[in-house]
Each structure stands twice: as structure tokens, then as C-alpha cells.
Design an enzyme around this catalytic site. Structure first.
Site, mmCIF file in Angstrom:
data_model
loop_
_atom_site.group_PDB
_atom_site.id
_atom_site.type_symbol
_atom_site.label_atom_id
_atom_site.label_comp_id
_atom_site.label_asym_id
_atom_site.label_seq_id
_atom_site.Cartn_x
_atom_site.Cartn_y
_atom_site.Cartn_z
ATOM 1 N NE ARG A 99 -16.241 11.160 -14.429
ATOM 2 C CZ ARG A 99 -17.419 12.011 -13.846
ATOM 3 N NH1 ARG A 99 -17.026 13.275 -15.499
ATOM 4 N NH2 ARG A 99 -18.200 12.129 -13.896
ATOM 5 C CD GLU A 131 -19.906 6.855 -10.695
ATOM 6 O OE1 GLU A 131 -19.758 7.575 -10.476
ATOM 7 O OE2 GLU A 131 -20.115 6.205 -10.981
ATOM 8 N NE ARG A 139 0.773 2.715 -5.494
ATOM 9 C CZ ARG A 139 1.752 2.201 -6.745
ATOM 10 N NH1 ARG A 139 2.354 3.052 -7.274
ATOM 11 N NH2 ARG A 139 1.811 0.681 -6.223
ATOM 12 C CE LYS A 156 5.994 -6.148 -6.044
ATOM 13 N NZ LYS A 156 4.539 -5.283 -6.580
ATOM 14 C CB ALA A 157 13.353 -4.287 -5.086
ATOM 15 C CE LYS A 193 -4.420 -10.267 -4.320
ATOM 16 N NZ LYS A 193 -3.256 -8.915 -4.032
ATOM 17 C CD GLU A 242 -0.532 -2.811 -9.659
ATOM 18 O OE1 GLU A 242 -0.209 -3.849 -9.283
ATOM 19 O OE2 GLU A 242 -0.864 -1.656 -8.494
#
Length: 287
Positions: free
Chosen positions: A47, A60, A65, A75-76, A134, A161
Site C-alpha cells: 500500500r 482499502e 483474526r 471445524k475439526a 456461492k 487464509e
């Protein structure tokens, strides 16, 4: 540019959950926190580079997180992953997450190319929900990358991610998340339909802003150039195939070139920002 660091710690961590990870959970997430810091630093440098050159900056806003123990275990369980540190580290790639909000659709791909093309960044997987949204209308570019983290005694490769989306996409996703949370994922069909319609409106807005930006950039290019009068048709980004303008240079030998993305919504996008589409800027309308 603002940078928000978010920790998913709003849910309480029970003793049982803590024991599943062992007493060294803080040590477990430390490399992920370092990977986030490294990636955010890369984004800030990009930037500042655009700002220093007085050019359009595609970035922007940035937020990040680290998943809480509850989120990791949930999730596991969905992935049927054994609840061991080694298995979780191997199978869950979004423990660390960075989200970049851009102004334009083309900016999302530019940022992905700039980050994925750096020699110490390995692209593991790409999910292009902009070109292929999606079913509920969700749009975002998801890029799983691996970042080297230099600890005191070793170097570890840590997955992060990377979510890249426009302001309109981010606004829609934020509202959709709140609605799903309020209804505990049992959203009434009427609201689901309206959310889908709102996603379509947001996409049309993105496309219109892209066209306006390109037209203004074309006008500026013509004013700054002595090559002759501006040819407005060169900046009419319709649905014609302009693939001959795109750079085919691979950005990462492991995952293949990011240039494989198809244009979203008919918007002409050069996937390699280091090779600008000069033919378009100079008014070349060859077919």
C-alpha cells in the site's frame, strides 16, 4: 488504511476444551499470530508503495483474526479431524485469517497476484467465489497461502487464509453473517431470497464502479499523453473476450499461475499488475 486484529475469544473456553489442546495452547497459536503479522506487513508495504508512486491503491482495509479453541474444535469435528495438535495443524488451514477489502473487482485479483507472486509466499489453494459465487450470493476470493515464520530455534511454514473482496462484497457478507447468527442458521426463506437479490445488486454496483474507474483512468491517460485524441471505445469494458491483453506469466510454481482466473461479470482484468495492459490504455481496440 486501517488494520484490525480480531481474536475469536468471545466464546468461553471450557476446561475440557483446554485439556484437549493441552496447557500449551498459547504456544500452539503463536506461529499463526506471527504469520498474520508477516502477511499484514507485506500488505502495508504494498500500500505504501502505491501511495508513494501516487497511483491508484487497490487496498482499502485490512483485518485479521485467529480462531478460538471453540472454533478450531468445531471445524475439526466438521472435517472429522482427530483432536490432536498435529492433525489440526495439518488439516485446518484457516486458523489464521487475513481479510483485505478492495475498491474494485479487478483490485482483488491484483492484490492476490502481488502477494502470491512474492518468493517467500506459497499459494496452496484458490477458491474464486467472485467468478463462481456461492448459491446464497456470497462473493470473495479465498487464497490459502503458506508463510515462513522464523522462530528462535527453527523456521516453520504456517498456513493463512487470505480473503480478498470488494467493499460491496464485504458489506453484504457482514450483514449476511449477522442474519445467520441471529437466526442460528435457520434463516426464513424470504430473507434468504432478499439476501440473494441484494448480492446481485452489490455485484451490479461493483461492475458499474469498475467501468467508471476505467473511464476516468482512460481520460487521465489521454490527457497525460501526446499520442492523439482519446478513443472512448477502448474503455468500454463490455463482455467481449480480451484475453489477449492478459499476462500469462506464472506467479507461483507450486500452485500454478494466478492468471488462470476468468474475468468476473464481464470485467476486463489483467491478473499481473507488473504488466499493465498498455494496449488498452493506449486505445488499441484490436479483436
Amino acid at each position: 488504511m486501517t488494520v484490525d486484529t480480531i481474536c475469536d475469544s468471545d466464546l468461553p473456553m471450557t476446561t475440557t476444551q483446554f485439556e484437549l489442546f493441552g496447557p500449551e495452547f498459547t504456544q500452539f497459536v503463536f506461529p499463526y499470530q506471527c504469520a498474520i503479522s508477516t502477511l499484514i506487513t507485506k500488505v502495508q508495504i504494498l500500500r505504501k508503495g502505491f501511495t508513494h508512486l501516487d497511483r491508484h491503491c487497490p487496498i482499502e482495509h485490512v483485518s485479521s483474526r485467529v480462531k478460538s479453541p471453540d472454533s478450531i474444535m468445531a471445524k475439526a469435528q466438521r472435517l472429522r479431524c482427530p483432536l490432536t495438535v498435529a492433525d489440526i495443524r495439518q488439516n485446518i488451514r484457516d486458523i489464521a485469517g487475513v481479510r483485505i477489502t478492495c475498491g474494485l473487482i479487478s483490485d482483488t485479483y491484483r492484490v492476490a497476484d502481488l502477494i502470491g507472486g512474492q518468493p517467500d509466499v506459497t499459494v496452496l489453494e484458490v477458491e474464486d467465489y467472485i467468478a463462481k459465487p456461492k448459491s446464497n450470493g456470497y462473493k470473495s476470493l479465498h487464497v490459502a497461502v503458506e508463510i515462513p515464520v522464523f522462530l528462535s530455534d527453527r523456521v516453520v511454514q504456517v498456513p493463512v487464509e487470505l480473503q480478498i473482496r470488494t467493499i460491496a462484497m464485504d458489506f453484504w457478507a457482514s450483514l449476511e453473517h449477522k442474519i445467520y447468527y441471529k437466526y442460528q442458521r435457520s434463516v426464513p426463506r424470504r430473507l434468504l431470497q432478499e439476501l440473494t437479490e441484494a448480492a446481485d445488486v452489490a455485484h451490479r454496483l461493483d461492475r458499474k464502479m469498475e467501468r467508471l474507474h476505467n473511464e476516468v483512468a482512460g481520460l487521465k491517460s489521454a490527457v497525460d499523453s501526446d499520442d492523439g485524441p482519446l478513443r472512448l471505445e477502448a474503455f468500454d469494458h463490455d463482455h467481449r473476450d480480451r484475453s489477449h491483453y492478459r499476462c500469462a506469466k506464472p506467479h507461483n510454481s507450486t500452485a500454478g499461475p494466478l492468471v488462470r482466473y476468468s474475468p468476473a461479470g464481464g470485467v476486463d482484468v489483467c491478473r499481473n499488475t507488473t504488466h499493465l495492459t498498455d494496449a488498452v490504455l493506449q486505445g488499441d481496440t484490436r479483436e
